[in-house]
Motif scaffolding. Structure first.
Motif, PDB file in Angstrom:
ATOM      1  N   ILE A 124       3.226   8.362  -2.557  1.00  0.00           N
ATOM      2  CA  ILE A 124       3.491   7.488  -3.511  1.00  0.00           C
ATOM      3  C   ILE A 124       3.744   8.603  -4.654  1.00  0.00           C
ATOM      4  N   GLU A 194       3.529   3.508 -10.447  1.00  0.00           N
ATOM      5  CA  GLU A 194       2.275   3.251  -9.411  1.00  0.00           C
ATOM      6  C   GLU A 194       1.646   2.004  -9.420  1.00  0.00           C
ATOM      7  N   GLY A 203       0.366  -0.305  -2.423  1.00  0.00           N
ATOM      8  CA  GLY A 203      -0.293   1.188  -2.798  1.00  0.00           C
ATOM      9  C   GLY A 203      -1.343   1.465  -2.065  1.00  0.00           C
TER      10      GLY A 203
END
Length: 261
Positions: A124, A194, A203
């Motif tokens: 990420i 995010e 995520g």
């Protein structure tokens, strides 16, 4: 609150207490509990640490890439065209679909290599950082183009200063102000990205709380327990608002024209 709070509120965010599940705010659980009886306040504090760590790390990566491309593009005329066309290419890409495709392709590989939490963290941070450097590169390039014609740079060239030393000693120190402002705003963008990825379920794992993941887990209980959505959403909003104010403050403090000098 995120970094000091866990030392004061010592409840384990992963502790499951089925008897206390889906409770409202109380003295023992100020923000209530989730469907498994885990304390919402403890999970909010733990999730904030992850979200801020992702935001700061992704911002640093975007800052390094953007500043490097901006300085090279502004200082070396031959590199200006190709690097700016590369920047335009990244600006033209649809970022959210691109992020989803990259995560779907490399998620399992990194999980098996580094573990479920660390692998997703690296992935990420990389995908957010590598798709967020374009604005910094544009800003730095414009400032470098203006600095190149200043007298002190021309004088330094006349005594034979190498391009590498010129960039380190004269160019970079004079573009720190826009880089600093871009950095603070980049943290806010990284936190929102995010949170969006976690909210879409792409995520971190479900047992690894982030603010976006808390939002994602709370949507199934929105009608029965709306406060579960309010707390992580409020944390994201206040953090992004605070970071934007910090960016404005840096701009005012570092701009000599605003200071009246």
């Amino acid at each position: 609150a995120v970094f000091v709070g866990p030392y004061l509120w010592t409840i384990d965010p992963q502790y499951i207490d089925i008897r206390a599940r889906s409770q409202g705010p109380s003295w023992s659980h100020p923000m209530g509990t989730d469907q498994l009886g885990r304390d919402t306040l403890a999970r909010l504090l733990a999730g904030g640490q992850v979200s801020l760590a992702v935001g700061i790390s992704a911002m640093l990566l975007a800052l390094v890439v953007g500043a490097l491309i901006g300085v090279l593009s502004g200082y070396f005329h031959l590199l200006d065209g190709p690097l700016m066309r590369l920047t335009d290419l990244f600006l033209a890409l649809p970022l959210l679909p691109l992020l989803l495709v990259i995560i779907m392709l490399f998620r399992d590989t990194l999980r098996s290599a580094f573990g479920p939490e660390t692998g997703i963290f690296f992935l990420i941070v990389f995908v957010i950082g590598i798709t967020s450097w374009m604005q910094t590169a544009r800003i730095v390039r414009g400032d470098v183009l203006a600095l190149k014609e200043r007298e002190f740079v021309i004088a330094s060239k006349s005594i034979g200063t190498s391009p590498f030393r010129m960039i380190l000693r004269h160019i970079l120190p004079n573009v720190l102000s826009p880089i600093t402002v871009s950095a603070t705003l980049g943290i806010a963008n990284a936190i929102i990205t995010e949170s969006a990825l976690s909210f879409l379920g792409l995520g971190f794992p479900s047992d690894f709380p982030t603010w976006g993941r808390l939002l994602y887990d709370s949507t199934d209980y929105l009608q029965q327990y709306p406060e579960r959505v309010i707390w992580p959403g409020l944390a994201i909003s206040l953090t992004v608002l605070s970071v934007n104010y910090i960016g404005d403050g840096f701009r005012d403090a570092l701009d000599p024209r605003i200071r009246g000098r």
